[in-house]
Motif scaffolding. Structure first.
Motif, PDB file in Angstrom:
ATOM      1  N   ALA A 183       0.395 -23.015 -50.137  1.00  0.00           N
ATOM      2  CA  ALA A 183       0.780 -24.433 -50.152  1.00  0.00           C
ATOM      3  C   ALA A 183       2.303 -24.590 -50.104  1.00  0.00           C
ATOM      4  CB  ALA A 183       0.220 -25.107 -51.404  1.00  0.00           C
ATOM      5  N   ASP A 184       3.006 -23.663 -50.729  1.00  0.00           N
ATOM      6  CA  ASP A 184       4.475 -23.718 -50.713  1.00  0.00           C
ATOM      7  C   ASP A 184       4.998 -23.525 -49.283  1.00  0.00           C
ATOM      8  OD1 ASP A 184       4.182 -23.871 -53.447  1.00  0.00           O
ATOM      9  OD2 ASP A 184       4.678 -21.758 -53.801  1.00  0.00           O
ATOM     10  N   LEU A 185       4.398 -22.568 -48.577  1.00  0.00           N
ATOM     11  CA  LEU A 185       4.825 -22.307 -47.196  1.00  0.00           C
ATOM     12  C   LEU A 185       4.510 -23.508 -46.304  1.00  0.00           C
ATOM     13  CD1 LEU A 185       3.656 -18.591 -46.792  1.00  0.00           C
ATOM     14  CD2 LEU A 185       5.996 -19.408 -47.151  1.00  0.00           C
ATOM     15  N   LEU A 186       3.323 -24.094 -46.502  1.00  0.00           N
ATOM     16  CA  LEU A 186       2.940 -25.274 -45.712  1.00  0.00           C
ATOM     17  C   LEU A 186       3.943 -26.412 -45.952  1.00  0.00           C
ATOM     18  CD1 LEU A 186       0.826 -26.630 -43.841  1.00  0.00           C
ATOM     19  CD2 LEU A 186      -0.436 -27.299 -45.901  1.00  0.00           C
ATOM     20  N   THR A 187       4.346 -26.585 -47.192  1.00  0.00           N
ATOM     21  CA  THR A 187       5.289 -27.652 -47.544  1.00  0.00           C
ATOM     22  C   THR A 187       6.657 -27.397 -46.911  1.00  0.00           C
ATOM     23  OG1 THR A 187       4.124 -27.794 -49.653  1.00  0.00           O
ATOM     24  CG2 THR A 187       6.225 -28.963 -49.495  1.00  0.00           C
ATOM     25  N   LEU A 188       7.123 -26.164 -46.991  1.00  0.00           N
ATOM     26  CA  LEU A 188       8.417 -25.828 -46.387  1.00  0.00           C
ATOM     27  C   LEU A 188       8.385 -26.045 -44.876  1.00  0.00           C
ATOM     28  CD1 LEU A 188       9.300 -22.624 -48.420  1.00  0.00           C
ATOM     29  CD2 LEU A 188      10.835 -24.585 -48.117  1.00  0.00           C
ATOM     30  N   GLN A 189       7.264 -25.667 -44.265  1.00  0.00           N
ATOM     31  CA  GLN A 189       7.128 -25.826 -42.816  1.00  0.00           C
ATOM     32  C   GLN A 189       7.146 -27.306 -42.434  1.00  0.00           C
ATOM     33  OE1 GLN A 189       4.709 -22.774 -40.755  1.00  0.00           O
ATOM     34  NE2 GLN A 189       3.472 -24.504 -40.145  1.00  0.00           N
ATOM     35  N   GLU A 190       6.438 -28.124 -43.194  1.00  0.00           N
ATOM     36  CA  GLU A 190       6.419 -29.569 -42.933  1.00  0.00           C
ATOM     37  C   GLU A 190       7.792 -30.194 -43.101  1.00  0.00           C
ATOM     38  OE1 GLU A 190       2.106 -31.247 -44.428  1.00  0.00           O
ATOM     39  OE2 GLU A 190       3.823 -31.392 -45.732  1.00  0.00           O
ATOM     40  N   GLU A 191       8.474 -29.765 -44.163  1.00  0.00           N
ATOM     41  CA  GLU A 191       9.745 -30.407 -44.493  1.00  0.00           C
ATOM     42  C   GLU A 191      10.904 -29.893 -43.653  1.00  0.00           C
ATOM     43  OE1 GLU A 191      10.218 -32.826 -46.766  1.00  0.00           O
ATOM     44  OE2 GLU A 191       8.206 -32.849 -47.642  1.00  0.00           O
ATOM     45  N   LYS A 192      10.840 -28.606 -43.270  1.00  0.00           N
ATOM     46  CA  LYS A 192      12.005 -27.969 -42.638  1.00  0.00           C
ATOM     47  C   LYS A 192      11.739 -27.403 -41.249  1.00  0.00           C
ATOM     48  CE  LYS A 192      14.760 -28.724 -45.959  1.00  0.00           C
ATOM     49  NZ  LYS A 192      15.897 -29.614 -45.685  1.00  0.00           N
TER      50      LYS A 192
END
Ligand code: CP
Ligand code: NVA
Length: 321
Positions: free
Chosen positions: A140-149
């Motif tokens: 979930a952390d990687l998914l969030t970073l990908q979405e945001e950055k």
């Protein structure tokens, strides 16, 4: 992604960098489809059993909701209610459960319990947090970073705080996706040597770097994202007073955030303790994406469930979507 079928997720190293990337792609599609109201139920008739030896809000709810959205069922097994609570071995329980159900999610203390469970079952075992790892959180952390950055490869992520289960899985995840991870922990709270070794081996393949900085302000310099977690994890309640003192200089506050890039985001797996590991100003401020990160547990785990419990052709079809 098709090769995930029948696998376990005990630590993120169970998946190759390519499999992790595919899972994130699928999570992105499933999130978008869900927001558009598209129904997708490839797990109809499948049952996931959940065993929680520690408390949980996000993991418990997101797995149950995820299974329901994918057409499947969930069964909560409390140790007190099943014979394991009266001494039936993990091995025997695992062998029996695998005759009825399609996957087991377990949150427990000793990582070895999860390994034993996996060794004695033919069905996928998902680690919902042990003392050493929290791989579902890292997805979930990687998914969030990908979405945001956008692209993960080349991002700089700083982790400030305890060298715990969340950091261990984040190290695997960063190394697998080419993220540069700068770590700062107080002396005596560094991550496990085995995880350093595994992460460094992975990093060689992806161009990621994993570095250690005694000073948290140095770790935070020029970062795209700052991450922290609680100072006393579940099971460490007795150490709490000592830990609060040992970690005081490692608080994520605005001064620390200001060392990072101006558009840096703040991440925390939650639950958070305001004015300890993070100030309310940062946690509730404009740079914080912690609730999107919590939401992404659902989408990332739905991708995981489809990959582990779904039929091979269903997964492939979804990826062509
Ligand atoms: N982040 C996380 O795993 O939260 P829970 O303990 O609420 O499941
Ligand atoms: N490190 C924390 C994470 C909680 C989701 C713990 O193990 O308690």
């Amino acid at each position: 992604l098709t090769s995930c079928e029948g696998k376990d997720l005990l630590t993120l190293t169970d998946f190759s960098p390519e499999e992790i990337t595919s899972l994130l792609d699928l999570a992105y599609v499933l999130k978008k489809d869900h927001k558009n109201g598209t129904t997708y139920q490839p797990l109809a008739g499948k049952t996931l059993a959940m065993i929680f030896d520690k408390p949980s809000t996000r993991t418990r709810v997101s797995f149950e909701v995820g299974m329901v959205q994918l057409g499947g069922h969930v069964m909560n097994l409390n140790r007190q209610d099943i014979q394991m609570g009266r001494g039936e071995t993990v091995e025997d329980t695992a062998k029996v459960l695998s005759r009825y159900i399609d996957g087991i999610l377990i949150r427990t203390f000793d990582h070895q319990t999860v390994e034993t469970l996996a060794k004695h079952t033919s069905i996928p075992i998902i680690n919902g947090l042990t003392d050493h790892y929290h791989p579902c959180q890292a997805l979930a952390d990687l998914l969030t970073l990908q979405e945001e950055k956008g692209n993960l490869s080349g991002l700089k992520l700083a982790y400030i705080g305890d060298g715990n289960n969340v950091l261990h899985s984040l190290m695997h995840g960063a190394a697998a996706t080419g993220i540069h991870l700068a770590i700062s922990t107080p002396p005596g709270y560094e991550p496990l040597p085995i995880v350093w070794k595994e992460a460094n081996e992975l990093a060689k393949k992806t161009g990621s770097t994993i570095t250690f900085h005694p000073n948290p302000y140095t770790a935070a310099e020029n970062a795209d994202a700052i991450y922290t977690d609680v100072w006393a994890s579940m099971g460490q309640e007795k150490e709490k007073e000592k830990r609060l003192q040992d970690f005081m200089d490692y608080q994520v506050n605005q001064a620390l955030m200001d060392k990072a890039k101006t558009d840096a985001i703040f991440l925390h797996c939650l639950p958070a303790y305001r004015e300890w590991e993070v100030t309310a100003e940062v946690l509730d401020g404009p740079q914080s994406v912690v609730f999107n990160q919590a939401e992404n547990r659902l989408h990332a785990q739905k991708a995981l469930l489809v990959a582990l419990l779904g039929e091979r052709q269903v997964v492939s079809k979804e990826m062509d979507h």
